[in-house]
Design an enzyme around this catalytic site. Structure first.
Site, PDB file in Angstrom:
ATOM      1  N   GLY A  14      -8.606   4.404   2.484  1.00  0.00           N
ATOM      2  CA  GLY A  14      -8.921   3.355   1.504  1.00  0.00           C
ATOM      3  C   GLY A  14      -7.695   2.914   0.729  1.00  0.00           C
ATOM      4  N   VAL A  46      -0.572   5.649  -0.881  1.00  0.00           N
ATOM      5  CA  VAL A  46       0.891   5.696  -0.989  1.00  0.00           C
ATOM      6  C   VAL A  46       1.358   5.059  -2.322  1.00  0.00           C
ATOM      7  CG1 VAL A  46       1.391   3.539   0.250  1.00  0.00           C
ATOM      8  CG2 VAL A  46       3.018   5.422   0.371  1.00  0.00           C
ATOM      9  N   VAL A  48       2.542   2.165  -3.216  1.00  0.00           N
ATOM     10  CA  VAL A  48       3.576   1.124  -3.287  1.00  0.00           C
ATOM     11  C   VAL A  48       3.132  -0.011  -2.363  1.00  0.00           C
ATOM     12  CG1 VAL A  48       5.617   2.472  -3.929  1.00  0.00           C
ATOM     13  CG2 VAL A  48       4.848   2.462  -1.553  1.00  0.00           C
ATOM     14  N   LYS A  79       6.004 -15.227  -5.697  1.00  0.00           N
ATOM     15  CA  LYS A  79       7.237 -14.872  -4.983  1.00  0.00           C
ATOM     16  C   LYS A  79       7.654 -16.067  -4.119  1.00  0.00           C
ATOM     17  CE  LYS A  79       8.896 -11.971  -1.260  1.00  0.00           C
ATOM     18  NZ  LYS A  79       8.593 -10.918  -0.287  1.00  0.00           N
ATOM     19  N   LEU A 334       0.260   2.020   7.595  1.00  0.00           N
ATOM     20  CA  LEU A 334       1.249   3.081   7.811  1.00  0.00           C
ATOM     21  C   LEU A 334       0.867   3.986   8.975  1.00  0.00           C
ATOM     22  CD1 LEU A 334       1.875   3.880   4.028  1.00  0.00           C
ATOM     23  CD2 LEU A 334       3.260   2.444   5.541  1.00  0.00           C
TER      24      LEU A 334
HETATM   25  P1  FAD Z   1      -2.150   4.694   2.281  1.00  0.00           P
HETATM   26  O1  FAD Z   1      -1.992   3.868   1.072  1.00  0.00           O
HETATM   27  O2  FAD Z   1      -1.337   5.944   2.375  1.00  0.00           O
HETATM   28  O3  FAD Z   1      -3.689   5.068   2.389  1.00  0.00           O
HETATM   29  C1  FAD Z   1      -4.143   6.122   3.196  1.00  0.00           C
HETATM   30  C2  FAD Z   1      -5.617   6.360   2.950  1.00  0.00           C
HETATM   31  O4  FAD Z   1      -6.095   7.318   3.863  1.00  0.00           O
HETATM   32  C3  FAD Z   1      -5.924   6.884   1.554  1.00  0.00           C
HETATM   33  O5  FAD Z   1      -7.067   6.247   1.044  1.00  0.00           O
HETATM   34  C4  FAD Z   1      -6.241   8.352   1.802  1.00  0.00           C
HETATM   35  O6  FAD Z   1      -7.126   8.878   0.860  1.00  0.00           O
HETATM   36  C5  FAD Z   1      -6.873   8.264   3.189  1.00  0.00           C
HETATM   37  N1  FAD Z   1      -6.841   9.520   3.929  1.00  0.00           N
HETATM   38  C6  FAD Z   1      -5.778  10.104   4.531  1.00  0.00           C
HETATM   39  N2  FAD Z   1      -6.139  11.271   5.090  1.00  0.00           N
HETATM   40  C7  FAD Z   1      -7.468  11.415   4.857  1.00  0.00           C
HETATM   41  C8  FAD Z   1      -8.411  12.422   5.161  1.00  0.00           C
HETATM   42  N3  FAD Z   1      -8.080  13.545   5.813  1.00  0.00           N
HETATM   43  N4  FAD Z   1      -9.670  12.249   4.760  1.00  0.00           N
HETATM   44  C9  FAD Z   1     -10.042  11.130   4.082  1.00  0.00           C
HETATM   45  N5  FAD Z   1      -9.185  10.152   3.753  1.00  0.00           N
HETATM   46  C10 FAD Z   1      -7.917  10.301   4.138  1.00  0.00           C
HETATM   47  N6  FAD Z   1       4.433  -3.333   2.184  1.00  0.00           N
HETATM   48  C11 FAD Z   1       4.527  -4.634   1.858  1.00  0.00           C
HETATM   49  O7  FAD Z   1       3.907  -5.476   2.490  1.00  0.00           O
HETATM   50  N7  FAD Z   1       5.313  -5.015   0.811  1.00  0.00           N
HETATM   51  C12 FAD Z   1       6.084  -4.141   0.123  1.00  0.00           C
HETATM   52  O8  FAD Z   1       6.756  -4.529  -0.832  1.00  0.00           O
HETATM   53  C13 FAD Z   1       6.056  -2.781   0.515  1.00  0.00           C
HETATM   54  N8  FAD Z   1       6.814  -1.847  -0.121  1.00  0.00           N
HETATM   55  C14 FAD Z   1       6.785  -0.549   0.322  1.00  0.00           C
HETATM   56  C15 FAD Z   1       7.664   0.388  -0.237  1.00  0.00           C
HETATM   57  C16 FAD Z   1       7.681   1.688   0.262  1.00  0.00           C
HETATM   58  C17 FAD Z   1       8.660   2.679  -0.293  1.00  0.00           C
HETATM   59  C18 FAD Z   1       6.770   2.088   1.268  1.00  0.00           C
HETATM   60  C19 FAD Z   1       6.746   3.505   1.758  1.00  0.00           C
HETATM   61  C20 FAD Z   1       5.893   1.173   1.781  1.00  0.00           C
HETATM   62  C21 FAD Z   1       5.907  -0.151   1.344  1.00  0.00           C
HETATM   63  N9  FAD Z   1       5.067  -1.097   1.906  1.00  0.00           N
HETATM   64  C22 FAD Z   1       5.173  -2.410   1.558  1.00  0.00           C
HETATM   65  C23 FAD Z   1       4.049  -0.702   2.863  1.00  0.00           C
HETATM   66  C24 FAD Z   1       2.705  -0.626   2.135  1.00  0.00           C
HETATM   67  O9  FAD Z   1       2.796   0.269   1.055  1.00  0.00           O
HETATM   68  C25 FAD Z   1       1.624  -0.155   3.088  1.00  0.00           C
HETATM   69  O10 FAD Z   1       1.644  -0.917   4.259  1.00  0.00           O
HETATM   70  C26 FAD Z   1       0.280  -0.315   2.464  1.00  0.00           C
HETATM   71  O11 FAD Z   1       0.234   0.294   1.206  1.00  0.00           O
HETATM   72  C27 FAD Z   1      -0.788   0.263   3.345  1.00  0.00           C
HETATM   73  O12 FAD Z   1      -0.836   1.646   3.250  1.00  0.00           O
HETATM   74  P2  FAD Z   1      -2.011   2.343   4.022  1.00  0.00           P
HETATM   75  O13 FAD Z   1      -3.283   1.803   3.524  1.00  0.00           O
HETATM   76  O14 FAD Z   1      -1.711   2.245   5.465  1.00  0.00           O
HETATM   77  O15 FAD Z   1      -1.840   3.899   3.637  1.00  0.00           O
END
Ligand code: FAD
Length: 500
Positions: A14, A46, A48, A79, A334
């Site tokens: 989420g 994460v 960010v 932006k 990610l």
């Molecule tokens: P996450 O936010 O990590 O979410 C993972 C989810 O999985 C969480 O809800 C967690 O609870 C759940 N989960 C994991 N394991 C389990 C489990 N075992 N059981 C139940 N739930 C679980 N993108 C941009 O477009 N612009 C930017 O400026 C930008 N800046 C960034 C800067 C940095 C340093 C980094 C690292 C990334 C950046 N990104 C940016 C990328 C962006 O942050 C991600 O693409 C975006 O936040 C999506 O993350 P996510 O949802 O894939 O993962």
């Protein structure tokens, strides 16, 4: 493969990826699907990812999002591009702005005229011919109607927003469309003995959630795509040596500027993203050259406001999964891989992955032809983003630290080497359909990094020197006139979407 139809979709995660997928799939296909999203409060997100690119506006339109509401709720700002500081050399600055620069001829882009103008001494700064560039520098913005006094130009823009508030905003949309949110930690995954497809996930509470299609949005861990299906990873760290980031949020000390700042430092670079209520900032760096402790110190030396918390370290491995869709699991965000955030492309790639999945949705069952198409299209898009990011590092003139010397001397992917050679020799840009970054982006960054072509397109010689000078000055003047009429970015925010 399975010929079973898809009725139950399970989204694992989420964060931004999970809630974007939930909001979109429920809006487009919700009437025919039962969608659940599992997230764990213990694991969190994460935290960010706050700068975006213009196509997000189209995604929001498809979702029926009211823009002022969205901007107020997520504390969003505008932006218009990214200011790259110290990238070519220390003290240098250029903007990669959205939109177009100048007016293109069908056979050759505007920059060919500009290149000839350089030789005859009539060209100004390349950014002076770009509305978004001028507006960013002047701190101005407005949403213009489609056609204005016969001048059909809109200011192209994207957003900066608070990632946590954005996920909450999307959650509301998704829950209104009957997505079921399940809080809990997944501790087990069951796969079928015949085809290895994921059948269900089990939570620590013992609850079992079954589905036919699983969307892995579990972040870097790739709970389903990697830990369960062992899809494999293509590592790009030899081209993108930064593998760590340290992030913090601070108070704002002045009105937000309508662009992201990407400031090159000795062993990486710092982002600065102003929102309505705070600034997000962080240092992306290479752990071979800089320790986490020194990274925190470097970051804190380079903030203006008061930090809200201790800087947080995030580790990553640049690259992508060998397959973004494997069996009945599609990885987004990610979980699918990570190209560092220099051009704010991760959220865009999530959006593209979702729209691609909707287009190729496996009605009637998961088929290899859909999977292969999805993966081939994703690869074109991702490789293009990767090459574009590598360009910023490689085409530097900096030799002041081992990090920059490494970047300058490293070999680059063939696809990028060919693009660089073509531009150096003839000023041309080669693109294949499906690539995200267009000519205007490549040209701004190539020129910004000091790559100047040896030749311009001959078609420009049709104009006399006087005609060329007149053309360049009229393009510049019309861009300036348009920007003069815009209100300040701060005034725009106050009137359009001030956070309550
Ligand atoms: P996450 O936010 O990590 O979410 C993972 C989810 O999985 C969480 O809800 C967690 O609870 C759940 N989960 C994991 N394991 C389990 C489990 N075992 N059981 C139940 N739930 C679980 N993108 C941009 O477009 N612009 C930017 O400026 C930008 N800046 C960034 C800067 C940095 C340093 C980094 C690292 C990334 C950046 N990104 C940016 C990328 C962006 O942050 C991600 O693409 C975006 O936040 C999506 O993350 P996510 O949802 O894939 O993962």
């Amino acid at each position: 493969m399975t010929a079973k139809g898809i009725t139950r979709v399970v989204i694992v995660g989420g964060g931004t990826a999970g809630w974007m997928a939930a909001a979109a799939l429920s809006k487009f296909l919700g009437k025919t699907l039962d969608i659940s999203l599992i997230e764990s409060d213990d694991i969190g997100t994460v935290g960010v990812g706050e700068a975006t690119v213009p196509p997000l506006i189209d995604f929001h339109r498809l979702l029926g999002i009211n823009e002022p509401d969205f901007m107020a709720v997520t504390q969003a700002t505008i932006k218009l591009g990214i200011s790259f500081e110290n990238w070519k050399e220390q003290g240098d600055k250029y903007i990669h702005a959205f939109g177009n620069t100048g007016k293109d001829h069908w056979a050759a882009g505007f920059w060919h005229c500009w290149l000839k103008g350089l030789r005859t001494g009539v060209s100004d700064n390349y950014g002076d011919y770009n509305v978004e560039h001028l507006a960013a520098r002047a701190g101005k913005f407005a949403i213009l109607p489609k056609s204005r006094d016969g001048y059909n130009y809109q200011v192209n823009y994207a957003y900066h927003f608070d990632a946590a508030l954005y996920a909450k905003f999307l959650r509301k949309l998704a829950e209104n469309n009957n997505v079921t949110r399940i809080e809990g930690k997944i501790t087990g995954v069951v796969t079928g003995t015949d085809n290895g497809f994921i059948e269900s996930v089990t939570l620590a509470s013992g609850q079992i959630i079954a589905g036919e299609l699983f969307i892995d949005c579990s972040g870097f861990r790739g709970l389903l795509i990697e830990q369960t299906l062992h899809t494999g990873y293509e590592d790009w760290s030899h081209w993108l040596p930064c593998d760590s980031a340290v992030a913090v949020q601070t108070t704002l000390v002045k009105s937000p500027v309508p662009y992201t700042r990407a400031i090159a430092r000795d062993f990486g670079w710092q982002w600065r993203i102003p929102l309505q209520h705070r600034e997000g900032t962080g240092l992306v760096y290479c752990s071979r050259y800089l320790s986490d402790e020194d990274a925190k110190k470097t970051l804190l030396r380079n903030v203006d406001g008061e930090p809200f918390f201790e800087p947080r370290v995030i580790k990553f491995r640049p690259g992508q999964r060998l397959k973004h869709w494997n069996k009945n699991c599609v990885a987004l965000g990610l979980a699918s891989g990570f190209i560092e955030p220099l051009e704010s492309t991760s959220i865009h790639l999530i959006q593209q992955g979702i729209l691609r999945l909707v287009r190729l949705f496996p009605s009637g069952g998961v088929r290899q032809s859909d999977i292969d198409t999805f993966n081939a299209q994703t690869k074109i898009e991702t490789d293009n983003v990767r090459d574009f990011i590598i360009l910023h590092y490689h085409a530097t003139q900096r030799t002041d630290t081992p990090f920059w010397r490494y970047c300058r001397n490293m070999t680059v992917p063939d696809s990028l080497a060919k693009k660089l050679e073509l531009f150096r020799q003839s000023g041309k840009i080669f693109r294949v359909p499906g690539e995200f970054f267009g000519e205007n982006s490549w040209v701004q960054v190539l020129l910004g990094q000091g790559v100047v072509p040896q030749h311009y397109h001959q078609i420009v010689d049709i104009m006399s020197d006087d005609e060329l000078a007149e053309f360049l000055s009229s393009v510049k003047l019309s861009a300036q006139r348009l920007v003069e009429q815009l209100p300040s970015h701060q005034d725009f925010l106050e009137r359009y979407c001030k956070a309550k």
